[in-house]
Design an enzyme around this catalytic site. Structure first.
Site, mmCIF file in Angstrom:
data_model
loop_
_atom_site.group_PDB
_atom_site.id
_atom_site.type_symbol
_atom_site.label_atom_id
_atom_site.label_comp_id
_atom_site.label_asym_id
_atom_site.label_seq_id
_atom_site.Cartn_x
_atom_site.Cartn_y
_atom_site.Cartn_z
ATOM 1 N N GLU A 175 0.856 -1.189 0.000
ATOM 2 C CA GLU A 175 0.000 0.000 0.000
ATOM 3 C C GLU A 175 0.889 1.236 0.000
ATOM 4 O O GLU A 175 1.801 1.354 0.818
ATOM 5 C CB GLU A 175 -0.908 -0.029 1.242
ATOM 6 C CG GLU A 175 -1.861 1.141 1.277
ATOM 7 C CD GLU A 175 -3.084 0.893 2.163
ATOM 8 O OE1 GLU A 175 -3.451 -0.286 2.384
ATOM 9 O OE2 GLU A 175 -3.668 1.880 2.647
ATOM 10 N N ARG A 176 0.651 2.106 -0.948
ATOM 11 C CA ARG A 176 1.455 3.321 -1.117
ATOM 12 C C ARG A 176 2.914 2.984 -1.402
ATOM 13 O O ARG A 176 3.820 3.723 -1.024
ATOM 14 C CB ARG A 176 1.345 4.244 0.091
ATOM 15 C CG ARG A 176 -0.070 4.484 0.570
ATOM 16 C CD ARG A 176 -1.007 4.885 -0.543
ATOM 17 N NE ARG A 176 -2.377 5.091 -0.052
ATOM 18 C CZ ARG A 176 -3.381 5.419 -0.859
ATOM 19 N NH1 ARG A 176 -3.211 5.523 -2.171
ATOM 20 N NH2 ARG A 176 -4.586 5.610 -0.370
ATOM 21 N N GLU A 299 -10.398 5.184 9.481
ATOM 22 C CA GLU A 299 -10.575 4.759 8.099
ATOM 23 C C GLU A 299 -11.155 3.352 8.008
ATOM 24 O O GLU A 299 -10.685 2.517 7.237
ATOM 25 C CB GLU A 299 -9.246 4.864 7.331
ATOM 26 C CG GLU A 299 -8.699 6.279 7.310
ATOM 27 C CD GLU A 299 -7.446 6.452 6.463
ATOM 28 O OE1 GLU A 299 -6.691 5.488 6.320
ATOM 29 O OE2 GLU A 299 -7.239 7.565 5.962
ATOM 30 N N ARG A 332 -1.455 3.953 17.150
ATOM 31 C CA ARG A 332 -1.450 5.130 16.281
ATOM 32 C C ARG A 332 -2.519 6.153 16.662
ATOM 33 O O ARG A 332 -3.659 5.790 16.980
ATOM 34 C CB ARG A 332 -1.653 4.718 14.822
ATOM 35 C CG ARG A 332 -0.521 3.886 14.298
ATOM 36 C CD ARG A 332 -0.798 3.438 12.892
ATOM 37 N NE ARG A 332 -0.323 4.365 11.879
ATOM 38 C CZ ARG A 332 -0.992 4.692 10.792
ATOM 39 N NH1 ARG A 332 -2.212 4.243 10.585
ATOM 40 N NH2 ARG A 332 -0.471 5.480 9.892
ATOM 41 N N ARG A 344 -11.038 17.854 10.275
ATOM 42 C CA ARG A 344 -10.238 16.632 10.435
ATOM 43 C C ARG A 344 -8.893 16.917 11.108
ATOM 44 O O ARG A 344 -8.383 16.089 11.863
ATOM 45 C CB ARG A 344 -10.012 15.976 9.072
ATOM 46 C CG ARG A 344 -9.123 14.764 9.195
ATOM 47 C CD ARG A 344 -9.088 13.954 7.943
ATOM 48 N NE ARG A 344 -7.810 13.293 7.790
ATOM 49 C CZ ARG A 344 -7.381 12.741 6.669
ATOM 50 N NH1 ARG A 344 -8.149 12.760 5.587
ATOM 51 N NH2 ARG A 344 -6.215 12.157 6.618
ATOM 52 N N LYS A 368 1.522 10.990 13.581
ATOM 53 C CA LYS A 368 2.090 11.449 12.304
ATOM 54 C C LYS A 368 2.660 12.848 12.464
ATOM 55 O O LYS A 368 2.238 13.612 13.326
ATOM 56 C CB LYS A 368 1.020 11.451 11.216
ATOM 57 C CG LYS A 368 0.658 10.058 10.721
ATOM 58 C CD LYS A 368 -0.235 10.109 9.482
ATOM 59 C CE LYS A 368 -0.609 8.696 9.026
ATOM 60 N NZ LYS A 368 -1.473 8.676 7.824
ATOM 61 N N ASP A 373 -2.098 14.486 7.003
ATOM 62 C CA ASP A 373 -1.687 13.192 6.468
ATOM 63 C C ASP A 373 -0.492 13.288 5.527
ATOM 64 O O ASP A 373 -0.661 13.173 4.320
ATOM 65 C CB ASP A 373 -2.889 12.576 5.719
ATOM 66 C CG ASP A 373 -2.730 11.085 5.514
ATOM 67 O OD1 ASP A 373 -1.666 10.563 5.861
ATOM 68 O OD2 ASP A 373 -3.674 10.463 5.007
ATOM 69 N N GLU A 395 5.809 9.489 13.592
ATOM 70 C CA GLU A 395 5.621 8.686 12.387
ATOM 71 C C GLU A 395 5.820 9.584 11.174
ATOM 72 O O GLU A 395 5.049 10.510 10.935
ATOM 73 C CB GLU A 395 4.220 8.057 12.350
ATOM 74 C CG GLU A 395 3.981 7.237 11.081
ATOM 75 C CD GLU A 395 2.630 6.502 11.065
ATOM 76 O OE1 GLU A 395 2.122 6.143 12.147
ATOM 77 O OE2 GLU A 395 2.088 6.312 9.972
ATOM 78 N N GLU A 401 3.863 9.043 -1.049
ATOM 79 C CA GLU A 401 2.464 8.972 -1.471
ATOM 80 C C GLU A 401 1.946 10.316 -1.960
ATOM 81 O O GLU A 401 1.208 10.374 -2.940
ATOM 82 C CB GLU A 401 1.620 8.482 -0.280
ATOM 83 C CG GLU A 401 0.135 8.527 -0.531
ATOM 84 C CD GLU A 401 -0.690 8.079 0.675
ATOM 85 O OE1 GLU A 401 -0.101 7.706 1.709
ATOM 86 O OE2 GLU A 401 -1.931 8.109 0.567
ATOM 87 N N HIS A 529 -3.609 18.512 0.523
ATOM 88 C CA HIS A 529 -4.576 17.483 0.140
ATOM 89 C C HIS A 529 -5.289 17.819 -1.168
ATOM 90 O O HIS A 529 -6.513 17.736 -1.266
ATOM 91 C CB HIS A 529 -5.604 17.291 1.266
ATOM 92 C CG HIS A 529 -6.116 15.876 1.385
ATOM 93 N ND1 HIS A 529 -6.823 15.261 0.388
ATOM 94 C CD2 HIS A 529 -6.014 14.958 2.375
ATOM 95 C CE1 HIS A 529 -7.148 14.038 0.771
ATOM 96 N NE2 HIS A 529 -6.651 13.820 1.970
ATOM 97 N N TRP A 551 -12.204 13.573 2.412
ATOM 98 C CA TRP A 551 -11.373 12.914 1.398
ATOM 99 C C TRP A 551 -11.417 13.702 0.088
ATOM 100 O O TRP A 551 -11.049 13.198 -0.959
ATOM 101 C CB TRP A 551 -11.836 11.463 1.162
ATOM 102 C CG TRP A 551 -11.369 10.518 2.223
ATOM 103 C CD1 TRP A 551 -10.600 10.813 3.307
ATOM 104 C CD2 TRP A 551 -11.618 9.110 2.300
ATOM 105 N NE1 TRP A 551 -10.370 9.690 4.065
ATOM 106 C CE2 TRP A 551 -10.985 8.621 3.472
ATOM 107 C CE3 TRP A 551 -12.330 8.202 1.505
ATOM 108 C CZ2 TRP A 551 -11.032 7.280 3.860
ATOM 109 C CZ3 TRP A 551 -12.387 6.861 1.890
ATOM 110 C CH2 TRP A 551 -11.732 6.413 3.058
HETATM 111 C C1 BDP Z 1 -3.070 7.506 4.323
HETATM 112 C C2 BDP Z 1 -2.937 6.502 3.232
HETATM 113 C C3 BDP Z 1 -3.586 5.195 3.575
HETATM 114 C C4 BDP Z 1 -3.104 4.723 4.939
HETATM 115 C C5 BDP Z 1 -3.328 5.811 5.956
HETATM 116 C C6 BDP Z 1 -2.762 5.461 7.311
HETATM 117 O O1 BDP Z 1 -3.540 7.020 2.058
HETATM 118 O O2 BDP Z 1 -3.256 4.274 2.566
HETATM 119 O O3 BDP Z 1 -3.761 3.573 5.322
HETATM 120 O O4 BDP Z 1 -2.675 6.983 5.549
HETATM 121 O O5 BDP Z 1 -1.720 6.015 7.655
HETATM 122 O O6 BDP Z 1 -2.213 8.562 4.038
HETATM 123 O O7 BDP Z 1 -3.335 4.674 8.044
#
Ligand code: BDP
Length: 728
Positions: A175-176, A299, A332, A344, A368, A373, A395, A401, A529, A551
Site C-alpha cells: 500500500e502506497r 478509516e 497510532r 479533520r 504522524k 496526512d 511517524e 504517497e 490534500h 477525502w
Molecule cells: C493515508 C494513506 C492510507 C493509509 C493511511 C494510514 O492514504 O493508505 O492507510 O494513511 O496512515 O495517508 O493509516
C-alpha cells in the site's frame, strides 16, 4: 600506489551494471591518494567471531576495507591493529569498561589509542550490536573521506525504537508502495531466506534502525495465524544478528476473525485471554518479538470504540498481554471518523489529549508528523507537546504517497528536519518536537520514531536512486533527531555516488531545494490534500463529493470567487487553539503566520498583499511556476554532473572509483529520465492547478505567465486507474 592499481585491475568485472542495489554501501574504490592514506591506518583486524552479530561486524569491516582501500599487502606493517569487541569478548577492550558503560546497550566507541605499547584502533561497545554500528560508522568516515587522525567518537542513539513500518499486504501488494512488490516472499518463507533479507538488515543496521513492522497497518488478522508467525519468525532469525526486531500490525478484531469469539471488546475477559494466548504463542515463535503496531477506529479499521471503549482501553489490552515478555504497543493517533463533523485536522488531538497518562508504561502513541496526512508541508502535529505524561513517537512517511511517488526527486531530510526542529513551546522556548520525541522534554525513557518504508523488490529498493536518500535520512534522524538534513545529504551523496566535492556540492544543493520545489508545484502557501482521489497520483484540486467530505480537495482549499484557504482560527474551526498559546497566537495572526502555512490556517482574499508585494492570486500563480522552474534547474544541475565512460567503450570493467568525480552512466541516465518525468508532471500540476483556481478566482494571469495549454475540463478528465500503490 602500484600495488593499489594492480589490486583494482585485478577486480573481477562486475556482473551487473550499477543498478542501485548496493545502496550507500557500495564500498567503491576511493581515489588512490585517499586510499593510500587510509591503508596506512589499518593494520591487522582482531575480531571475535563467536556470535552471528560478531561475524556480521567483522565481515562488514573486511568487505568495506577491501572495496574502499583494497587488500593491501602492507597491511599490518606498522599500522594500528583494528580491535573489535565488547568487554566480554576482548580483554583489551575490558580495560575500557567504564567508558563503555555510559554508552547503553546500543552505543559504541571508536578510538585510536595505545594499549600496552600497541597502537590500536578500537571499535568497542558494551554489546555486540554496538560493535556492528561502530563498524558502519567507521566505514562511513572512509566513504566520506574524513580524517581518522586522533579518532575518538562516542555515540549512542537518542531514540529507543527506530522502526520501519512496511505497509505490505500478504499478497505482496504494498500500500502506497512505488518500488515494486513486497520484499517479503510469504510464499517461499519460512524455508527460503532470500539473500536480500540479509542485505535489507545490513542497510538498516548501517543506520541504526532496530525494528521492522512487517505488515500493513490496515492489517489482515491472518498475519497473526501460526503459519504466518512461522514465516515472520524466519525473517526475525535473519534480522536478529543485525540488531533488528520484528513487530507486527495487529488487527483489533483478530479475536473474532481468528479466534471465533463474538466480540473484540477490550474489557471482555475472553478477549483478554485470547490476546494473552496469542501473544504467548508469538513469543514461542519469536522469542524477542518487538510488539504490535495498531491502527484502530480510523478509516474503517475496527477498534475499541466499536464497543464504547477508549483508545487507552484498547492499547492497554494488548500492552498487558505483551508486558511479561517485554513487548510494546505502538498505538497510532492517526484517527479520524467520518461521522465527526469537526475539522479533520483537529480530531486526533480531541480524541487523545484527554487520555494523557491513561496508557500502560509499555504503550507509546505514534503520531504522524502533521495533523492531516503526510502532506508536502504541514505544521507539526499539535499532540506533540500536549501529552506530557504519555510517550509519543514520531511517524514519518518515507514512501512519497503525496510527493510525486518514486519518480519525483524530493529529498525528505528537510521535511523531517523542519518538523523535528519546530518549537512546540510546551515548556517554553526550545521545546522542540525533537525533544518531545527523544523523551528529554518530559523525561521519558521510552521513545521512538517510525518511518513508513519506501522499500520493495525493485533493484533500487526504493523505486528510484534518490528515494534511497529518504530511507537513509530517516534512519540517521531516528538515531539523532538533531542532525542536520544537509550533513546527512552530504554523507549520502558521498557514499552513494562519490565523495568528490564536485559531485557532492551540486547534488546536495539540488536535494536541499527539492522539497520546496515540490511544495511549490503541488501545494504552495499552506495548501494541502489537493492530489487526485484514491491513488493520489497527480493534481486533483477539483475533487469533491464521494463518501466523505474530508477525502476531497474542496474541503481543504475552500476556494471561491473571493478567496482561498481553510480558516482554522477562532472564526473558523479554531484548530489553531490546540497549539501552545505562543504558537497558536503566531499561527492565528495573519500578519505573523509564516506564508508557507498561510492557507493552512487562514481563508484569505485573493487580493491580500503578500510579502513580495504581489496579490495572493499573483503569488499563488508565481509559486506554481517557480516550482516548475526549480525542477528545470535540477535537470540542468544533473546534466552537468560528469559520467564515466560506459563499460563497453573501455573494454573492461568500469572503475568508477578511479575517476571519483564521475557517476556511472547507468544511474546517471536513469536519474536524468526521472527528472524528465518530474519536469513534465510539475508542469502538469502547475497548469491543472492554475486552470482550476482561475475558474474560481476569475482573475487574469499575471503578465508573462503562460496560459495552461488545455482547458480545465481536459485536466479533470485525466484518469489513472492503474496508478501504483493504491490502498486496498
Ligand atoms: C493515508 C494513506 C492510507 C493509509 C493511511 C494510514 O492514504 O493508505 O492507510 O494513511 O496512515 O495517508 O493509516
Amino acid at each position: 600506489m602500484l600495488g593499489f592499481i594492480a589490486v583494482l585491475l585485478a577486480c573481477p568485472p562486475s556482473v551487473r551494471a550499477e543498478d542501485g542495489y548496493k545502496l550507500w554501501l557500495r564500498y567503491a574504490p576511493l581515489a588512490p591518494s585517499l586510499a593510500a592514506t587510509y591503508r596506512a591506518q589499518f593494520g591487522a583486524v582482531e575480531a571475535p567471531t563467536e556470535t552471528a552479530t560478531q561475524r556480521a561486524a567483522r565481515d562488514e569491516l573486511l568487505r568495506g576495507l577491501a572495496g574502499l582501500i583494497g587488500e593491501s599487502p602492507r597491511r599490518g606493517e606498522g599500522a594500528p591493529t583494528v580491535v573489535l569487541g565488547t568487554p566480554a569478548s576482548s580483554t583489551l577492550i575490558a580495560a575500557f569498561r567504564d567508558e563503555l558503560d555510559a554508552l547503553g546497550n546500543e552505543g559504541y566507541l571508536l578510538k585510536h589509542t595505545r594499549v600496552h605499547g600497541r597502537d590500536v584502533l578500537l571499535i568497542a561497545a558494551p554489546q555486540d550490536v554496538g560493535v556492528l554500528y561502530g563498524v558502519f560508522d567507521l566505514l562511513r568516515r572512509l566513504q566520506t573521506g574524513q580524517s581518522l587522525e586522533a579518532l575518538e567518537v562516542r555515540e549512542k542513539p537518542r531514540i529507543r525504537l527506530r522502526v520501519l513500518d512496511h505497509w505490505d499486504n500478504l499478497d505482496g501488494h504494498v500500500e502506497r508502495g512505488y518500488a515494486g512488490r513486497s520484499l517479503w516472499d510469504w510464499q517461499t518463507l519460512p524455508e527460503w531466506h532470500d539473500p536480500r533479507y540479509t542485505d535489507y538488515a545490513r542497510a538498516n543496521a548501517s543506520l541504526g534502525i532496530n525494528g521492522t513492522v512487517l505488515n500493513n497497518v490496515n492489517a489482515n488478522a491472518r498475519s497473526l495465524a501460526p503459519e504466518y508467525l512461522a514465516k515472520a519468525a524466519a525473517l526475525a532469525d535473519v534480522f536478529r544478528p543485525y540488531g533488528i526486531r520484528v513487530y507486527l500490525s495487529a488487527r483489533f478484531s483478530a479475536p473474532i476473525e481468528l479466534g471465533g469469539l463474538s466480540t473484540a471488546d477490550p474489557l471482555d475477559p475472553a478477549v483478554q485471554r485470547w490476546w494473552q494466548h496469542k501473544v504467548d504463542e508469538i513469543y514461542r515463535f519469536i522469542p524477542d518479538f518487538g510488539g504490535f503496531l495498531v491502527k484502530a477506529n480510523s478509516e474503517g479499521q475496527p477498534g475499541p470504540q466499536d464497543y464504547g471503549r477508549t483508545h487507552a482501553d484498547g492499547a492497554n489490552l494488548l500492552a498487558d498481554a505483551l508486558a511479561a515478555h517485554g513487548g510494546v504497543v505502538m498505538w497510532r493517533a492517526f484517527v479520524y471518523a467520518h461521522d465527526v463533523p469537526a475539522d479533520r485536522a483537529s480530531q486526533a488531538y480531541t480524541e487523545f489529549v484527554g487520555l494523557d497518562g491513561a496508557f500502560r508504561p509499555n504503550v507509546i502513541v505514534q503520531v504522524k508528523n502533521g495533523p492531516i496526512d503526510f502532506q508536502p508541508r504541514e505544521p507539526f502535529h499539535p499532540l506533540f507537546g500536549a501529552m506530557p505524561r504519555t510517550p509519543l513517537m514520531m511517524e514519518f512517511q518515507i514512501t512519497k504517497e503525496y510527493l510525486g511517488f518514486a519518480t519525483h526527486l524530493v529529498y525528505l531530510g528537510t521535511l523531517y528536519e523542519e518538523v523535528l526542529q519546530s518549537d512546540t513551546r510546551a515548556r517554553g522556548a526550545g521545546s522542540t518536537v525533537a525533544r518531545v520525541v527523544d523523551g528529554s522534554l518530559e523525561g521519558h525513557a521510552f521513545t521512538g520514531m517510525a518511518g513508513v518504508a519506501n522499500i520493495g523488490n525493485d533493484r533500487t529498493w526504493s523505486g528510484s536512486h534518490f528515494d534511497q536518500a529518504n530511507w537513509y535520512a530517516f534512519g540517521r534522524l531516528a538515531w539523532n533527531p538533531d542532525q542536520a538534513a544537509r550533513d546527512i545529504a552530504a554523507d549520502w551523496v558521498a557514499m552513494t555516488f562519490s565523495p568528490a566535492p564536485e559531485v557532492v556540492r551540486p547534488i546536495v544543493e539540488m536535494m536541499m531545494a527539492s522539497r520546496e520545489a515540490a511544495v511549490n508545484y503541488m501545494t504552495p502557501l499552506g495548501l494541502h490534500h489537493l492530489m487526485a482521489r484514491g491513488h493520489h497520483y497527480g493534481p486533483g484540486p477539483w475533487v469533491e463529493g464521494g463518501p466523505r467530505a474530508d477525502w476531497t480537495s474542496v474541503y481543504y482549499h475552500r476556494a471561491d470567487r473571493d478567496g482561498i484557504g481553510f480558516d482554522r482560527t477562532a472564526s473558523g474551526s479554531n484548530a489553531v487553539a490546540q497549539y501552545a498559546p505562543a504558537v497558536a497566537a503566531r499561527y492565528a495572526d495573519i500578519t505573523q503566520v509564516p506564508e508557507s502555512l498561510l492557507l493552512w490556517f487562514h481563508h484569505v482574499p485573493w487580493d491580500h498583499r503578500m510579502a513580495s508585494g504581489r496579490s495572493l492570486w499573483d503569488e499563488l500563480v508565481a509559486r506554481y511556476s517557480q516550482g516548475v522552474q526549480q525542477v528545470q534547474a535540477m535537470r540542468a544541475t544533473w546534466a552537468d554532473i560528469p559520467t564515466a565512460a560506459p563499460e563497453h567503450q573501455r573494454g573492461r570493467a568500469p572503475l568508477y572509483g578511479a575517476d571519483p568525480a564521475a557517476i556511472d552512466p547507468e544511474r546517471h541516465a536513469q536519474i536524468a529520465a526521472s527528472l524528465q518525468i518530474q519536469r513534465r508532471e510539475a508542469q502538469w500540476w502547475r497548469d491543472a492547478s492554475i486552470a482550476y483556481f482561475q475558474s474560481l478566482s476569475g482573475r487574469p494571469l499575471p503578465a508573462g505567465e503562460p496560459t495552461p495549454p488545455h482547458p480545465l475540463a481536459w485536466y479533470q478528465a485525466q484518469q489513472f486507474p492503474s496508478a501504483p500503490g493504491d490502498g486496498r
